[in-house]
Design a protein around this motif. Structure first.
Motif, PDB file in Angstrom:
ATOM      1  N   ILE A 269      -8.349  -7.132  -4.583  1.00 27.27           N
ATOM      2  CA  ILE A 269      -7.267  -6.777  -3.675  1.00 27.27           C
ATOM      3  C   ILE A 269      -7.499  -5.344  -3.204  1.00 27.27           C
ATOM      4  CG2 ILE A 269      -4.783  -6.499  -3.415  1.00 27.27           C
ATOM      5  CD1 ILE A 269      -5.688  -9.395  -3.882  1.00 27.27           C
ATOM      6  N   LEU A 270      -7.842  -5.186  -1.930  1.00 23.30           N
ATOM      7  CA  LEU A 270      -8.151  -3.878  -1.378  1.00 23.30           C
ATOM      8  C   LEU A 270      -6.900  -3.192  -0.836  1.00 23.30           C
ATOM      9  CD1 LEU A 270     -11.418  -4.512   0.709  1.00 23.30           C
ATOM     10  CD2 LEU A 270     -11.206  -4.018  -1.741  1.00 23.30           C
ATOM     11  N   THR A 271      -6.839  -1.868  -0.989  1.00 28.55           N
ATOM     12  CA  THR A 271      -5.808  -1.100  -0.305  1.00 28.55           C
ATOM     13  C   THR A 271      -6.165  -1.048   1.180  1.00 28.55           C
ATOM     14  OG1 THR A 271      -6.968   1.005  -0.539  1.00 28.55           O
ATOM     15  CG2 THR A 271      -5.516   0.348  -2.355  1.00 28.55           C
ATOM     16  N   GLN A 272      -5.243  -0.552   1.985  1.00 29.69           N
ATOM     17  CA  GLN A 272      -5.504  -0.482   3.418  1.00 29.69           C
ATOM     18  C   GLN A 272      -6.700   0.427   3.704  1.00 29.69           C
ATOM     19  OE1 GLN A 272      -2.104  -0.647   6.005  1.00 29.69           O
ATOM     20  NE2 GLN A 272      -2.918   0.960   7.329  1.00 29.69           N
ATOM     21  N   ASP A 273      -6.775   1.554   3.027  1.00 26.21           N
ATOM     22  CA  ASP A 273      -7.907   2.464   3.229  1.00 26.21           C
ATOM     23  C   ASP A 273      -9.216   1.809   2.800  1.00 26.21           C
ATOM     24  OD1 ASP A 273      -6.281   4.417   4.250  1.00 26.21           O
ATOM     25  OD2 ASP A 273      -6.108   5.549   2.364  1.00 26.21           O
ATOM     26  N   GLU A 274      -9.171   1.090   1.694  1.00 25.11           N
ATOM     27  CA  GLU A 274     -10.382   0.404   1.220  1.00 25.11           C
ATOM     28  C   GLU A 274     -10.821  -0.685   2.202  1.00 25.11           C
ATOM     29  OE1 GLU A 274      -9.798   0.890  -3.640  1.00 25.11           O
ATOM     30  OE2 GLU A 274      -8.900  -0.819  -2.569  1.00 25.11           O
ATOM     31  N   ALA A 275      -9.836  -1.363   2.795  1.00 25.66           N
ATOM     32  CA  ALA A 275     -10.159  -2.412   3.775  1.00 25.66           C
ATOM     33  C   ALA A 275     -10.819  -1.802   5.009  1.00 25.66           C
ATOM     34  CB  ALA A 275      -8.894  -3.171   4.161  1.00 25.66           C
ATOM     35  N   VAL A 276     -10.318  -0.660   5.475  1.00 24.49           N
ATOM     36  CA  VAL A 276     -10.925   0.021   6.621  1.00 24.49           C
ATOM     37  C   VAL A 276     -12.365   0.411   6.291  1.00 24.49           C
ATOM     38  CG1 VAL A 276     -10.874   2.134   8.001  1.00 24.49           C
ATOM     39  CG2 VAL A 276      -8.761   0.863   7.589  1.00 24.49           C
ATOM     40  N   GLN A 277     -12.576   0.937   5.086  1.00 31.86           N
ATOM     41  CA  GLN A 277     -13.922   1.334   4.685  1.00 31.86           C
ATOM     42  C   GLN A 277     -14.844   0.130   4.605  1.00 31.86           C
ATOM     43  OE1 GLN A 277     -15.094   4.380   4.455  1.00 31.86           O
ATOM     44  NE2 GLN A 277     -17.128   3.611   3.904  1.00 31.86           N
ATOM     45  N   TRP A 278     -14.337  -0.995   4.121  1.00 26.18           N
ATOM     46  CA  TRP A 278     -15.141  -2.225   4.015  1.00 26.18           C
ATOM     47  C   TRP A 278     -15.599  -2.679   5.400  1.00 26.18           C
ATOM     48  CZ3 TRP A 278     -15.117  -7.317   5.646  1.00 26.18           C
ATOM     49  CH2 TRP A 278     -15.903  -8.212   4.916  1.00 26.18           C
ATOM     50  N   VAL A 279     -14.673  -2.629   6.362  1.00 23.85           N
ATOM     51  CA  VAL A 279     -15.001  -3.026   7.738  1.00 23.85           C
ATOM     52  C   VAL A 279     -16.064  -2.095   8.318  1.00 23.85           C
ATOM     53  CG1 VAL A 279     -14.082  -3.268  10.074  1.00 23.85           C
ATOM     54  CG2 VAL A 279     -12.767  -4.131   8.139  1.00 23.85           C
ATOM     55  N   LYS A 280     -15.937  -0.806   8.045  1.00 26.23           N
ATOM     56  CA  LYS A 280     -16.928   0.153   8.538  1.00 26.23           C
ATOM     57  C   LYS A 280     -18.307  -0.121   7.932  1.00 26.23           C
ATOM     58  CE  LYS A 280     -13.836   4.072   9.500  1.00 26.23           C
ATOM     59  NZ  LYS A 280     -13.444   5.448   9.097  1.00 26.23           N
ATOM     60  N   LYS A 282     -19.530  -2.833   7.159  1.00 31.23           N
ATOM     61  CA  LYS A 282     -20.126  -4.005   7.798  1.00 31.23           C
ATOM     62  C   LYS A 282     -20.665  -3.683   9.189  1.00 31.23           C
ATOM     63  CE  LYS A 282     -19.412  -6.848   4.427  1.00 31.23           C
ATOM     64  NZ  LYS A 282     -20.547  -7.433   3.685  1.00 31.23           N
ATOM     65  N   GLY A 283     -20.518  -2.420   9.602  1.00 31.88           N
ATOM     66  CA  GLY A 283     -21.080  -1.997  10.875  1.00 31.88           C
ATOM     67  C   GLY A 283     -20.127  -2.033  12.048  1.00 31.88           C
ATOM     68  N   PHE A 284     -18.821  -2.205  11.772  1.00 28.18           N
ATOM     69  CA  PHE A 284     -17.840  -2.286  12.838  1.00 28.18           C
ATOM     70  C   PHE A 284     -17.043  -0.987  12.937  1.00 28.18           C
ATOM     71  CE2 PHE A 284     -18.018  -6.780  11.149  1.00 28.18           C
ATOM     72  CZ  PHE A 284     -18.920  -7.225  12.093  1.00 28.18           C
ATOM     73  N   SER A 285     -16.399  -0.816  14.080  1.00 35.15           N
ATOM     74  CA  SER A 285     -15.594   0.387  14.313  1.00 35.15           C
ATOM     75  C   SER A 285     -14.131  -0.010  14.455  1.00 35.15           C
ATOM     76  CB  SER A 285     -16.067   1.105  15.589  1.00 35.15           C
ATOM     77  OG  SER A 285     -17.421   1.482  15.460  1.00 35.15           O
ATOM     78  N   PRO A 286     -13.363   0.101  13.367  1.00 38.31           N
ATOM     79  CA  PRO A 286     -11.957  -0.310  13.426  1.00 38.31           C
ATOM     80  C   PRO A 286     -11.114   0.636  14.270  1.00 38.31           C
ATOM     81  CG  PRO A 286     -12.487   0.610  11.267  1.00 38.31           C
ATOM     82  CD  PRO A 286     -13.777   0.508  12.023  1.00 38.31           C
ATOM     83  N   ILE A 287     -10.218   0.058  15.079  1.00 29.91           N
ATOM     84  CA  ILE A 287      -9.298   0.833  15.913  1.00 29.91           C
ATOM     85  C   ILE A 287      -7.943   0.941  15.221  1.00 29.91           C
ATOM     86  CG2 ILE A 287      -8.103   0.915  18.138  1.00 29.91           C
ATOM     87  CD1 ILE A 287     -10.445  -0.763  19.274  1.00 29.91           C
ATOM     88  N   ARG A 288      -7.439  -0.190  14.728  1.00 30.25           N
ATOM     89  CA  ARG A 288      -6.183  -0.175  13.984  1.00 30.25           C
ATOM     90  C   ARG A 288      -6.175  -1.344  12.999  1.00 30.25           C
ATOM     91  NH1 ARG A 288      -4.889  -2.189  19.063  1.00 30.25           N
ATOM     92  NH2 ARG A 288      -3.544  -4.046  19.126  1.00 30.25           N
ATOM     93  N   ILE A 289      -5.293  -1.244  12.030  1.00 30.55           N
ATOM     94  CA  ILE A 289      -5.237  -2.253  10.972  1.00 30.55           C
ATOM     95  C   ILE A 289      -3.776  -2.556  10.657  1.00 30.55           C
ATOM     96  CG2 ILE A 289      -5.386  -0.470   9.163  1.00 30.55           C
ATOM     97  CD1 ILE A 289      -6.941  -2.547   7.465  1.00 30.55           C
ATOM     98  N   ARG A 290      -3.517  -3.787  10.329  1.00 27.06           N
ATOM     99  CA  ARG A 290      -2.147  -4.207  10.022  1.00 27.06           C
ATOM    100  C   ARG A 290      -2.163  -5.087   8.772  1.00 27.06           C
ATOM    101  NH1 ARG A 290       0.884  -8.659  13.791  1.00 27.06           N
ATOM    102  NH2 ARG A 290       2.458  -9.346  12.277  1.00 27.06           N
ATOM    103  N   PRO A 291      -1.402  -4.726   7.738  1.00 26.37           N
ATOM    104  CA  PRO A 291      -1.340  -5.583   6.549  1.00 26.37           C
ATOM    105  C   PRO A 291      -0.570  -6.867   6.849  1.00 26.37           C
ATOM    106  CG  PRO A 291       0.159  -3.726   6.320  1.00 26.37           C
ATOM    107  CD  PRO A 291      -0.611  -3.495   7.577  1.00 26.37           C
ATOM    108  N   LEU A 292      -1.021  -7.963   6.264  1.00 27.30           N
ATOM    109  CA  LEU A 292      -0.380  -9.269   6.448  1.00 27.30           C
ATOM    110  C   LEU A 292       0.187  -9.754   5.118  1.00 27.30           C
ATOM    111  CD1 LEU A 292      -3.113 -10.962   8.679  1.00 27.30           C
ATOM    112  CD2 LEU A 292      -1.084  -9.683   9.426  1.00 27.30           C
ATOM    113  N   GLU A 293       0.939 -10.814   5.188  1.00 23.31           N
ATOM    114  CA  GLU A 293       1.577 -11.342   3.991  1.00 23.31           C
ATOM    115  C   GLU A 293       0.534 -11.939   3.039  1.00 23.31           C
ATOM    116  OE1 GLU A 293       1.559 -14.683   7.055  1.00 23.31           O
ATOM    117  OE2 GLU A 293       1.908 -12.513   7.036  1.00 23.31           O
ATOM    118  N   PRO A 294       0.767 -11.859   1.728  1.00 21.25           N
ATOM    119  CA  PRO A 294      -0.151 -12.494   0.773  1.00 21.25           C
ATOM    120  C   PRO A 294      -0.044 -14.015   0.867  1.00 21.25           C
ATOM    121  CG  PRO A 294       1.774 -11.660  -0.375  1.00 21.25           C
ATOM    122  CD  PRO A 294       1.886 -11.191   1.058  1.00 21.25           C
TER     123      PRO A 294
END
Length: 360
Positions: A269-280, A282-294
């Motif tokens: 279970i990643l935190t929001q910051d960890e999820a952004v880092q994971w996406v980066k 993978k070679g992508f450039s995240p613009i914004r992120i939104r948490p969703l329901e479990p």
């Protein structure tokens, strides 16, 4: 003759003649149609199966077409039914029928069981319903009915108990109507002697013959030894979008959900910051992120407990690891397991059984 069970035959068949449900595979009970329906009905409710069955039969109306179908199309047709090895095994069996049986599904109980994915129950259903052969088709519904009628406290999960019941059913099966008899037992277990909750004993044609009912112990029967608890896996799911497109990933060719397409995900279970880092990473450039329901999805031996994020990125570079596809194309072409159905609305698609809601 098994006197204890012999008395159920007449009232059971009379009840079935009056109460049998109208089901699409009963219209023309050919060996192929019976076989496909029985494989679909394993671990899946009848009402849920109907639209899948019609769609599958329209696309693959015979053994030849099933044998030759491309895997991704086959898995897409099965999407939402789960247990994907069922349809893979069915295709292997179809190929065997073409190769070794001149394209004709065998009519003998023992020969049917030689085909991949066909056990004693499915073999009995095909042999009796499609070919009119005396052969038992004993599944969980039938075991429940028989155990209650006989007041049997044996563990119905034991193969020895199932084999014994198959032998007893075969001994009383009417030679002139074996398919109807097997279907009547299945129907009674599904509609009256139900698996969850109180059985509808006052509607049962065997009410006066059922020993569990007469002794008021239906809640104690059938006996099932407790299964091992499922293991739990935590995952973080990423719905990665560049606006018009969605990232998907093909799973390995072996293991759970093999060969299907999935949303990007990672263990834990990643935190929001960890999820952004994971996406980066993978070679992508995240613009914004939104948490969703479990969400949670239950397989036979494992549960997925999922957290999720919707991530918008700048225009991606296509990589070998991820495909970026239009959501509508995903719904039409790429088989995605229902495990991700909780997040389908963020993908702007419908998955699995949701696609057929309202159909019957």
């Amino acid at each position: 003759m098994d006197r204890e069970l012999e008395e159920i035959v007449k009232p059971l068949l009379e009840w079935f003649d009056r109460n049998a449900r109208v089901l699409p595979w009963r219209d023309q009970p050919t060996p192929y149609r019976v076989w496909v329906s029985e494989i679909m009905l394993q671990q899946t409710r009848v009402e849920a199966v109907k639209p899948f069955y019609r769609r599958f039969m329209k696309a693959l109306p015979d053994v030849q077409s099933l044998a030759q179908c491309q895997e991704e199309e086959l898995l897409k047709l099965w999407e939402g039914l789960g247990y994907y090895n069922r349809v893979r095994n069915m295709q292997i069996a179809a190929q065997t029928v073409i190769k070794d049986y001149n394209g004709k599904i065998p009519d003998e109980y023992a020969e049917l069981q030689k085909l991949k994915g066909i056990g004693s129950y499915t073999a009995g259903a095909v042999a009796s319903i499609a070919y009119g052969k005396v052969a038992p088709a004993v599944d969980g519904n039938v075991l429940r009915v028989l155990s209650r009628v006989l007041l049997s406290r044996e563990d119905v999960l034991k193969q020895s108990v199932k084999r014994s019941m198959e032998e007893r059913v075969t001994a009383i099966m009417p030679a002139e109507r074996p398919g109807a008899f097997n279907q009547a037992l299945m129907e009674l277990g599904a509609m009256v002697c139900v698996p969850n909750g109180e059985p509808h004993c006052t509607d049962c044609p065997l009410e006066k013959l059922c020993q569990a009912h007469l002794q008021n112990v239906t809640g104690e029967i059938p006996v099932k030894k407790a299964k091992k608890p499922r293991r739990t896996e935590e995952k973080t799911v990423l719905i990665i979008r560049d606006g018009e497109h969605l990232a998907i990933h093909k799973r390995p060719e072996k293991g759970l959900l093999s060969g299907l397409y999935e949303l990007p995900n990672t263990p834990g279970i990643l935190t929001q910051d960890e999820a952004v880092q994971w996406v980066k990473e993978k070679g992508f450039s995240p613009i914004r992120i939104r948490p969703l329901e479990p969400a949670k999805h239950i397989f036979s031996h494992v549960e997925w407990h999922m957290s999720a994020y919707l991530v918008w990125i700048e225009d991606p570079i296509q990589t070998g690891e991820y495909l970026f596809v239009e959501p509508s194309l995903t719904e039409e072409k790429y088989p995605i397991p229902a495990a991700f159905a909780a997040y389908a609305k963020y993908m702007e698609i419908r998955l699995g059984q949701e696609k057929y809601r309202g159909e019957s």
